[in-house]
Design a protein around this motif. Structure first.
Motif, PDB file in Angstrom:
ATOM      1  N   UNK B 103       0.834  -1.218   0.000  1.00  0.00           N
ATOM      2  CA  UNK B 103       0.000   0.000   0.000  1.00  0.00           C
ATOM      3  C   UNK B 103       0.862   1.259   0.000  1.00  0.00           C
ATOM      4  N   UNK B 104       1.947   1.233   0.748  1.00  0.00           N
ATOM      5  CA  UNK B 104       2.782   2.424   0.927  1.00  0.00           C
ATOM      6  C   UNK B 104       3.197   3.064  -0.411  1.00  0.00           C
ATOM      7  N   UNK B 105       3.557   2.163  -1.350  1.00  0.00           N
ATOM      8  CA  UNK B 105       4.019   2.686  -2.650  1.00  0.00           C
ATOM      9  C   UNK B 105       2.868   3.256  -3.481  1.00  0.00           C
ATOM     10  N   UNK B 106       1.634   2.991  -3.004  1.00  0.00           N
ATOM     11  CA  UNK B 106       0.480   3.464  -3.785  1.00  0.00           C
ATOM     12  C   UNK B 106      -0.168   4.708  -3.186  1.00  0.00           C
ATOM     13  N   UNK B 107       0.400   5.132  -2.097  1.00  0.00           N
ATOM     14  CA  UNK B 107      -0.149   6.361  -1.487  1.00  0.00           C
ATOM     15  C   UNK B 107       0.430   7.563  -2.236  1.00  0.00           C
TER      16      UNK B 107
END
Lengths: 382, 108
Positions: B103-107
């Motif tokens: 998820x982090x890379x998609x924020x």
């Protein structure tokens, strides 16, 4: 207003004001810190609300997004989220946060609130919210309040001191009035006695009567001297000085002669060493009062069969006796009016008060050397 | 030099993709909700290290307690079977999975 009264008012005011200032400072400092604490508490509460808003939005983003996650941004505050191992996930803050252990802290005029989250929406285990810190603007108000309080304190304390000193002032005024009236009543009889003694023919008196006459003359001189002092004291502030170039040597000789009769009664040896033609610009009456007071004190307080030394040089006049002397404490308070160390001797204790006012007026320096049971030496220098 | 680097990167991603397909997609298929599973793991374990460790532990020894799926679901279908992959391959596959779906890379 007397000098001592002014001094008392000054001391009481100083004491009263310093204690009031101390109290005001303590109260205002306490109030300042209380306001600061209150402000921090308020800031913390606001940040807590922001933190809850962020948490709710994180939940919504986590649940409703799939491919991309838009990090929530707010007008009122900035934020950052960290995972359970305190690694940064995302941040809109301008600064880097080093420590997540404190729940509230202030840095560079910003206030921060750290809260723990669970479940970890978007992986966030900690959130940090940041807002601009509200400055405390009470310092100016406090200073104005303090100045108002101090002004009121000065005014009230001044009236308070005057009120407390009123009985003392009344008593002093009563004493002054008494002396004034007594002086007035003394004038005529003294003048009559002295004038009549002078006109008496010494040859027509036998030796016994002559001795009695001399004693009357001495006593009258003493009273006359006292009268002159009192008149000077009472009229001191009402007459202006008639300054002229005075032959000090001549005046001193006259005054020594004037007091010689008094010295004879105590069998004193007057050792006079007066330099000729020493001049000094001053009021004749005042210089006579100055010499008379020092000389009469020396005669009054010295022992019988001793020597009184009068020495005049170009810039000094010293009169020394071999009397009982004074302690350092007594010397330090000698210039206070009505101060008398030896109650067995006559007088009102105004002699040195007169001396002080005259030497102050003409810038004459006075030096009093005294030793108990050995004597006193008063030196005037100009 | 740039061409060689680009070639190595492309080759490695191709190999990764093919090994992920071979080891994971061969059973799960393209329809499997990898995103949803990542959200569940992220919500429960937060950090990369803990997520990867939790996935590894589950795949090595799947139990109802270790599962991140809703209780009703896991109770009905039961936990999946143990992985047949060796530890090294399994960790590599988890790394690929994390890189692709975290998820982090998609924020943004």
């Amino acid at each position: 207003m007397y000098k001592s009264e002014k001094q008392t008012i000054f001391y009481v005011l100083a004491l009263y004001l310093s204690s009031t200032l101390l109290l005001i400072t303590t109260l205002f400092t306490g109030y300042y810190f209380y306001k600061q604490e209150e402000l921090i508490h308020t800031e913390k509460e606001i940040l807590k609300q922001y933190s809850l808003t962020l948490e709710e939005t994180l939940l919504s983003v986590h649940e409703n997004s799939d491919e991309k996650y838009e990090y929530p941004r707010f007008k009122n505050f900035k934020s950052a989220i960290y995972d359970i191992d305190k690694n940064l996930i995302f941040s809109t803050l301008d600064t880097k946060i080093e420590n997540l252990d404190k729940d509230f802290f202030v840095k560079d005029s910003n206030a921060y609130y750290v809260s723990s989250l669970k479940p970890y929406y978007l992986g966030a285990a900690y959130s940090v919210v940041e807002k601009k810190k509200k400055p405390i603007n009470i310092l100016n108000d406090l200073i104005i309040s303090a100045m108002i309080v101090i002004t009121i304190t000065i005014i009230t304390s001044f009236f308070l001191v005057k009120l407390v000193l009123k009985p003392l002032r009344d008593n002093l005024r009563l004493l002054d009035n008494f002396i004034k009236e007594t002086t007035h009543e003394l004038n005529t009889p003294i003048t009559t006695i002295l004038a009549n003694i002078e006109t008496l023919d010494a040859k027509s008196c036998d030796e016994k009567s002559m001795r009695k006459l001399q004693r009357i003359k001495t006593a009258s001189t003493t009273i006359s001297n006292l009268y002159q002092d009192l008149v000077y004291l009472l009229l001191n502030h009402q007459i202006s000085s008639q300054n002229e170039e005075l032959n000090l040597s001549e005046i001193l000789n006259q005054r020594v002669h004037y007091f010689s009769q008094m010295a004879n009664v105590k069998k004193l040896n007057l050792n006079v060493d007066i330099k000729e033609d020493v001049y000094f610009n001053a009021d004749r009456q005042k210089i006579e009062r100055l010499i008379d007071n020092i000389l009469s004190n020396a005669i009054k307080y010295t022992n019988k069969f001793t020597t009184i030394k009068v020495v005049l040089t170009q810039h000094t006049l010293s009169i020394s006796d071999e009397g009982k002397g004074m302690s350092q404490d007594e010397i330090s308070t000698i210039f206070q009016r009505y101060r008398r160390f030896d109650k067995t001797q006559g007088g009102f204790g105004i002699g040195y008060s007169i001396i002080k006012s005259i030497i102050d007026e003409y810038g004459i320096k006075i030096d009093i050397e005294s030793e108990i049971q050995k004597g006193t030496k008063v030196t005037l220098s100009w | 030099m740039v061409k060689i680097t680009l070639f190595i990167v492309l080759l490695s991603s191709f190999l990764n993709a093919s090994s992920f397909e071979e080891n994971c997609l061969s059973c799960h298929g393209n329809d499997f909700k990898f995103n949803m599973m990542m959200k569940k793991y992220t919500q429960k374990y937060s950090s990369e290290k803990r997520i990867k460790e939790a996935i590894f532990n589950y795949l090595k020894e799947p139990t109802v307690e270790k599962s991140v799926l809703p209780y009703e679901y896991i109770n009905r279908f039961g936990p999946k079977e143990k992985t047949t992959l060796d530890d090294k391959t399994l960790r590599e596959m988890i790394d690929i999975y994390y890189d692709k779906f975290n998820i982090q890379s998609k924020i943004y």
